[in-house]
Design a protein around this motif. Structure first.
Motif, PDB file in Angstrom:
ATOM      1  N   LYS A 108      -8.242   9.211  -3.251  1.00 46.45           N
ATOM      2  CA  LYS A 108      -7.736   8.200  -4.187  1.00 46.45           C
ATOM      3  C   LYS A 108      -6.465   7.550  -3.636  1.00 46.45           C
ATOM      4  N   GLU A 109      -5.570   8.346  -3.075  1.00 45.07           N
ATOM      5  CA  GLU A 109      -4.323   7.808  -2.510  1.00 45.07           C
ATOM      6  C   GLU A 109      -4.603   6.900  -1.310  1.00 45.07           C
ATOM      7  N   ILE A 110      -5.523   7.307  -0.457  1.00 43.20           N
ATOM      8  CA  ILE A 110      -5.889   6.486   0.711  1.00 43.20           C
ATOM      9  C   ILE A 110      -6.392   5.121   0.232  1.00 43.20           C
ATOM     10  N   ILE A 111      -7.276   5.120  -0.762  1.00 41.11           N
ATOM     11  CA  ILE A 111      -7.844   3.864  -1.266  1.00 41.11           C
ATOM     12  C   ILE A 111      -6.779   3.014  -1.936  1.00 41.11           C
ATOM     13  N   LYS A 112      -5.901   3.610  -2.720  1.00 37.53           N
ATOM     14  CA  LYS A 112      -4.814   2.850  -3.365  1.00 37.53           C
ATOM     15  C   LYS A 112      -3.943   2.172  -2.307  1.00 37.53           C
ATOM     16  N   ASN A 113      -3.588   2.912  -1.260  1.00 38.24           N
ATOM     17  CA  ASN A 113      -2.738   2.347  -0.209  1.00 38.24           C
ATOM     18  C   ASN A 113      -3.468   1.304   0.624  1.00 38.24           C
ATOM     19  N   TYR A 114      -4.769   1.470   0.809  1.00 39.76           N
ATOM     20  CA  TYR A 114      -5.565   0.515   1.577  1.00 39.76           C
ATOM     21  C   TYR A 114      -5.654  -0.810   0.826  1.00 39.76           C
ATOM     22  N   SER A 115      -5.728  -0.727  -0.487  1.00 39.96           N
ATOM     23  CA  SER A 115      -5.914  -1.905  -1.320  1.00 39.96           C
ATOM     24  C   SER A 115      -4.643  -2.741  -1.439  1.00 39.96           C
ATOM     25  N   LYS A 116      -3.503  -2.199  -1.045  1.00 40.23           N
ATOM     26  CA  LYS A 116      -2.212  -2.929  -1.206  1.00 40.23           C
ATOM     27  C   LYS A 116      -2.083  -4.048  -0.198  1.00 40.23           C
TER      28      LYS A 116
END
Length: 189
Positions: free
Chosen positions: A181-189
């Motif tokens: 979830k953290e990887i995806i949140k950071n990727y989406s920024k």
């Protein structure tokens, strides 16, 4: 003659291991289409996942300790993943009926795929080993759960173009969902 057979066997195993190493997915690699039977016995196709991200996690065996913790964490985080545009699938070498028991027993809310021939694990470069069996009590009755292959616990995240943006071959079962979830949140920024 015995030495020749031993040498041939050794070479075959060595070549097989080298080809498995060379087949491992790397960041940026695009994953082709794949399909398998899901926990309901229906064909699930990767093209049916229209989400921005596809999380593909391989786990050793349904109804075992670490695999149950990992699956339940993904279950509990489903709403967050939905908000992020993520489809999650779990893949093992288990037979379809094992996956159905697993999904029903723990109210899992995402597809589980049966990769009993190792086809999908080959696509992702995940090594497959000999299968196994366990007995589990489900609703007061003992069931023998058989799997054709056993894979290690690996997790991949694919973006909308189905390119690998994350690969973890040393997954912590309990923390996997949170980390993804953290990887995806950071990727989406």
């Amino acid at each position: 003659m015995k030495n020749i057979i031993s040498t041939i066997a050794f070479l075959f195993i060595t070549i097989n291991l080298i080809s498995q190493e060379n087949n491992q997915m790397k960041l940026g690699d695009k994953i082709g289409e794949f399909s398998a039977l899901d926990d309901q016995g229906n064909v699930w196709k990767s093209t049916s996942a229209k989400s921005d991200f596809l999380v593909v996690y391989f786990y050793p065996a349904a109804m075992t300790g670490g695999c149950t913790k990992q699956a339940c964490a993904y279950r509990d985080d489903k709403a967050s993943f939905d908000e992020l545009g993520v489809t999650v699938i779990g893949i093992s070498g288990d037979e379809v009926k094992n996956l159905k028991y697993f999904k029903d027993s723990y109210q899992l809310n995402f597809p589980l795929l049966s990769d009993n021939e190792g086809t999908i694990s080959k696509i992702f470069g995940v090594p497959a080993n000999k299968g196994g069996e366990i007995t589990r009590e489900i609703d007061g009755e003992n069931f023998l759960l058989v799997r054709s292959i056993t894979t290690p616990r690996w997790t991949f995240i694919l973006n909308k173009e189905r390119k690998v943006i994350y690969k973890n071959a040393e997954v912590n079962a309990v923390e996997d969902s949170k980390n993804v979830k953290e990887i995806i949140k950071n990727y989406s920024k």
